[in-house]
Design a protein around this motif. Structure first.
Motif, PDB file in Angstrom:
ATOM      1  N   ASP A   1     -23.731 -44.288 -18.891  1.00  0.00           N
ATOM      2  CA  ASP A   1     -22.595 -43.420 -19.213  1.00  0.00           C
ATOM      3  C   ASP A   1     -22.511 -42.255 -18.235  1.00  0.00           C
ATOM      4  O   ASP A   1     -21.446 -41.690 -18.024  1.00  0.00           O
ATOM      5  CB  ASP A   1     -22.697 -42.904 -20.652  1.00  0.00           C
TER       6      ASP A   1
ATOM      7  N   GLY B   1     -17.536 -43.455 -19.998  1.00  0.00           N
ATOM      8  CA  GLY B   1     -16.614 -44.244 -20.816  1.00  0.00           C
ATOM      9  C   GLY B   1     -15.172 -43.778 -20.735  1.00  0.00           C
ATOM     10  O   GLY B   1     -14.251 -44.596 -20.719  1.00  0.00           O
ATOM     11  N   LEU B   2     -14.978 -42.472 -20.626  1.00  0.00           N
ATOM     12  CA  LEU B   2     -13.613 -41.924 -20.608  1.00  0.00           C
ATOM     13  C   LEU B   2     -12.797 -42.451 -19.435  1.00  0.00           C
ATOM     14  O   LEU B   2     -11.574 -42.453 -19.493  1.00  0.00           O
ATOM     15  CB  LEU B   2     -13.671 -40.393 -20.503  1.00  0.00           C
TER      16      LEU B   2
ATOM     17  N   MET C   1     -13.318 -45.527 -17.935  1.00  0.00           N
ATOM     18  CA  MET C   1     -13.570 -46.957 -17.728  1.00  0.00           C
ATOM     19  C   MET C   1     -12.295 -47.773 -17.529  1.00  0.00           C
ATOM     20  O   MET C   1     -12.351 -48.896 -17.049  1.00  0.00           O
ATOM     21  CB  MET C   1     -14.389 -47.518 -18.888  1.00  0.00           C
ATOM     22  N   LYS C   2     -11.152 -47.218 -17.925  1.00  0.00           N
ATOM     23  CA  LYS C   2      -9.897 -47.951 -17.708  1.00  0.00           C
ATOM     24  C   LYS C   2      -9.371 -47.699 -16.300  1.00  0.00           C
ATOM     25  O   LYS C   2      -8.529 -48.423 -15.803  1.00  0.00           O
ATOM     26  CB  LYS C   2      -8.827 -47.486 -18.714  1.00  0.00           C
ATOM     27  N   ALA C   3      -9.851 -46.629 -15.685  1.00  0.00           N
ATOM     28  CA  ALA C   3      -9.297 -46.195 -14.399  1.00  0.00           C
ATOM     29  C   ALA C   3      -9.805 -47.073 -13.258  1.00  0.00           C
ATOM     30  O   ALA C   3     -10.854 -47.699 -13.361  1.00  0.00           O
ATOM     31  CB  ALA C   3      -9.692 -44.747 -14.152  1.00  0.00           C
TER      32      ALA C   3
ATOM     33  N   SER D   1     -25.566 -49.376 -21.010  1.00  0.00           N
ATOM     34  CA  SER D   1     -24.533 -50.397 -21.078  1.00  0.00           C
ATOM     35  C   SER D   1     -24.691 -51.468 -19.996  1.00  0.00           C
ATOM     36  O   SER D   1     -25.381 -51.258 -18.998  1.00  0.00           O
ATOM     37  CB  SER D   1     -23.189 -49.679 -20.937  1.00  0.00           C
TER      38      SER D   1
ATOM     39  N   ARG E   1     -22.221 -52.339 -18.233  1.00  0.00           N
ATOM     40  CA  ARG E   1     -21.094 -52.116 -17.313  1.00  0.00           C
ATOM     41  C   ARG E   1     -21.578 -52.072 -15.860  1.00  0.00           C
ATOM     42  O   ARG E   1     -22.395 -51.257 -15.471  1.00  0.00           O
ATOM     43  CB  ARG E   1     -20.334 -50.847 -17.694  1.00  0.00           C
TER      44      ARG E   1
ATOM     45  N   GLN F   1     -19.858 -51.294 -13.392  1.00  0.00           N
ATOM     46  CA  GLN F   1     -19.281 -50.159 -12.668  1.00  0.00           C
ATOM     47  C   GLN F   1     -20.341 -49.109 -12.366  1.00  0.00           C
ATOM     48  O   GLN F   1     -20.167 -48.301 -11.457  1.00  0.00           O
ATOM     49  CB  GLN F   1     -18.145 -49.530 -13.491  1.00  0.00           C
TER      50      GLN F   1
END
Ligand code: SF4
Lengths: 172, 424
Positions: A18, A23-24, A26-28, A65, A67, A69
């Motif tokens: 994180d 997480g904030l 993660m859509k970007a 996580s 993730r 990314q």
């Protein structure tokens, strides 16, 4: 897998996914997400990091996580290697899969301070603090991961296995 | 020659070898691959394209829309939409769209059976180990390559045993066991091993509590967690009509298997636990934090909002109400959880106490959806991890506790011991 030279960027234990990929965001797109990489620990990290810089950390780097990314954000910022006392299991695989070298060393974190010049040979694991004339050797990378790293990541590695022509460049 | 651990037996079968030992690097055929909207189609589709490959066997893939579900803005809606299109284009029959959180939905629909070798595109995939499978998390590149080939490489893990004999005291549950282990062992305490849970306290647990144990093996740095199949497992699986196998020995560790470490916990040393920001290993007994104020009480996630978790919260909240300074948010782990909690009166108890019901999904647990924290806010949560900034703004802070503890604290308005509310 040439020698990497840059500035050491040091962190403590338990740098989690994180912090690496919040997480904030993660859509970007990656260009945006990467700006927030490690900002919880160092507001200036993304803005100040230079290609060739090496992240050096304590135990449990990349815990949390799955993730990917987390590894990709570091690569995006020009980091090609992380040296840590130990790694989160999924992060460790994700790193090699994406072309980020993850090397284990118990001592490295004691030998460097942020700002020191660092040189790392990923093949031999030789890690040198050019500013303080000292260094250590990281644990050898397991053979199957070296093969993946040599292929330029898991995708070109598997592509070759699937019988396709190999034409992938390193983490394009 | 020593015997084999359950993990070694599963890896041996999946890799088509005899006698695989911890440390061996092998390639394993997948019995199942689970992906979700966040790390799934939007990440794996471009990699499959680079590989020029499709999904090796759509019947062995389960896709769950849970992380961004339900869509809350144009981007999240687009992610969910892309996931739906990918499921259709790739013939994924086991597609669960907004039915709940993947780790809960997958076993609820009978996809897991003892002895399976499975991967999930999520770090809490060890949850599947509650069903006697070896299931672990991978990133998107590993997943995409596994979807293309039907296999994945693995360094065969060592096994460590966590043994708890005796009955857990009232108000103490699997979550407290795992927080206790996080404190004792640290977040890399299991160091890539499989954590095999044994002992009469484990045998007495239902499947959902076992899922919590295995889920948080991730917080110990384990490759996975596993509970060997027993009568409780088979009884749970009977509803799906899976035949019970004859050869049960392959589904448990041999008595003389090599175990890397045995950790014994006495049930009396496990009381309600709370982890302080920003790590599950910052755990102490609940009293240490008595009186700490918070803004949000969150009962959610695969870890802490299954039916039994909601029932634990309800047992504390029954006939009481939430302090005016606190918002109690409840995001049940799955649609089926909602159905069952509605049927048995659990939901009515929670809402009567003042809880706000949120949709099933990852939501605030991952800092993605409904209920995220504002600047400087503090949350007490039944979720698995409390990393800095995880549930919202980077200045927010999260304490972790069991559903009992979250519920009791929500009543008081500050962190409180749930046992006070469960007496007679
Ligand atoms: S509920 Fe939380 S822990 Fe569980 S899968 Fe979703 S984000 Fe991960």
């Amino acid at each position: 897998m040439d020698t990497i030279e840059g500035t050491a960027r040091c962190f403590g234990d338990s740098v989690d996914t994180d912090m690496l990929a919040p997480g904030l965001y993660m859509k970007a797109p990656m260009a945006e997400l990467a700006k927030h990489c490690l900002e919880a620990l160092d507001e200036e990290f993304a803005a100040s990091v230079k290609p060739g810089d090496v992240v050096i950390a304590g135990r449990g780097f990349g815990i949390g996580s799955s993730r990917e990314q987390a590894a990709q954000a570091l690569l995006h910022l020009g980091i090609r290697a992380v040296v840590a006392r130990s790694f989160g299991g999924i992060f460790y695989r994700n790193a090699f899969n994406n072309g980020l070298m993850a090397l284990q060393s118990a001592e490295a974190v004691e030998l460097f301070e942020t700002g020191d010049r660092v040189s790392l040979d990923p093949r031999t694991g030789c890690l040198t603090n050019l500013s303080r004339s000292r260094g250590c050797v990281c644990a050898p990378v397991p053979p199957n991961l070296l093969e993946i790293a040599r292929a330029g990541g898991l995708v070109p590695y598997v592509k070759a296995r699937l019988g396709e022509p190999r034409q992938e460049s390193q983490n394009a | 020659m020593p015997g084999f651990t359950l993990a070694e037996k599963i890896v041996a079968r999946a890799s088509g070898r005899e006698g695989v030992r911890a440390g061996d690097v092998v390639t394993c055929r997948l019995d199942l691959a689970m992906i979700h909207d966040s790390g799934g189609p939007r990440r794996v589709a471009p990699i499959l394209e680079r590989l020029g490959a499709g999904v090796w066997d759509p019947a062995r893939v389960v896709l769950v829309n849970d992380h961004f579900a339900p869509g809350f803005d144009a981007e999240s809606a687009a992610i969910l939409h892309g996931s739906r299109r990918w499921a259709k284009a790739n013939g994924i029959a086991a597609f669960y769209d907004m039915r709940g959180i993947c780790h809960v939905v997958v076993p609820e629909h009978g996809h897991l059976r003892p002895g399976m070798f499975a991967i999930g595109g999520d770090s809490h995939s060890p949850t599947g180990g509650a069903f006697g499978c070896l299931m672990f998390g991978v990133g998107a590149t590993d997943m995409a390559c596994a979807l293309a080939t039907g296999d994945t490489w693995l360094r065969t893990p060592e096994t460590m045993v966590v043994e708890i004999d005796g009955a857990l005291p009232l108000g103490v549950c699997a979550k407290d066991v795992m927080l206790t282990l996080c404190r004792r062992l640290g977040m890399d305490g299991a160091g890539y091993r499989v954590v095999e849970y044994r002992g009469s306290a484990i045998e007495a647990m239902d499947m959902q509590e076992r899922m919590t144990l295995c889920n948080m093996a991730a917080e110990l740095g384990g490759l996975s967690g596993i509970v060997p199949a027993d009568e409780t497992t088979w009884r749970y699986l009977d509803r799906f009509g899976h035949p019970r196998p004859d050869d049960l020995a392959r589904l448990r560790s041999d008595a003389d298997a090599e175990i890397a470490e045995i950790v014994r916990l006495g049930p009396s040393e496990i009381g309600p636990q709370v982890a302080a920001p920003h790590s599950p290993e910052n755990t102490s007994a609940v009293d240490t934090f008595a009186g700490v104020a918070f803004d949000v009480a969150y009962i959610g996630a695969c870890t802490g909002a299954k039916l039994v978790d909601l029932q634990m919260a309800a047992s504390v909240l029954k006939g009481r109400s939430v302090a005016s300074s606190v918002r109690l948010l409840v995001a049940p782990a799955s649609q089926r959880t909602i159905e069952m909690a509605a049927a048995d009166g659990t939901l009515a108890i929670l809402t009567a106490a003042g809880a706000t019901l949120l949709p099933s999904g990852c939501g605030a647990c991952a800092g993605y959806g409904a209920g995220v924290l504002a600047e400087g806010e503090v949350c007490l949560s039944s979720t698995a991890r409390n990393f800095r900034g995880r549930m919202g703004d980077k200045t927010s802070a999260v304490y972790l506790g069991s559903p009992y503890t979250v519920a009791a604290s929500a009543i008081v308005g500050t962190i409180a011991d749930p046992r006070e509310f469960l007496k007679g």
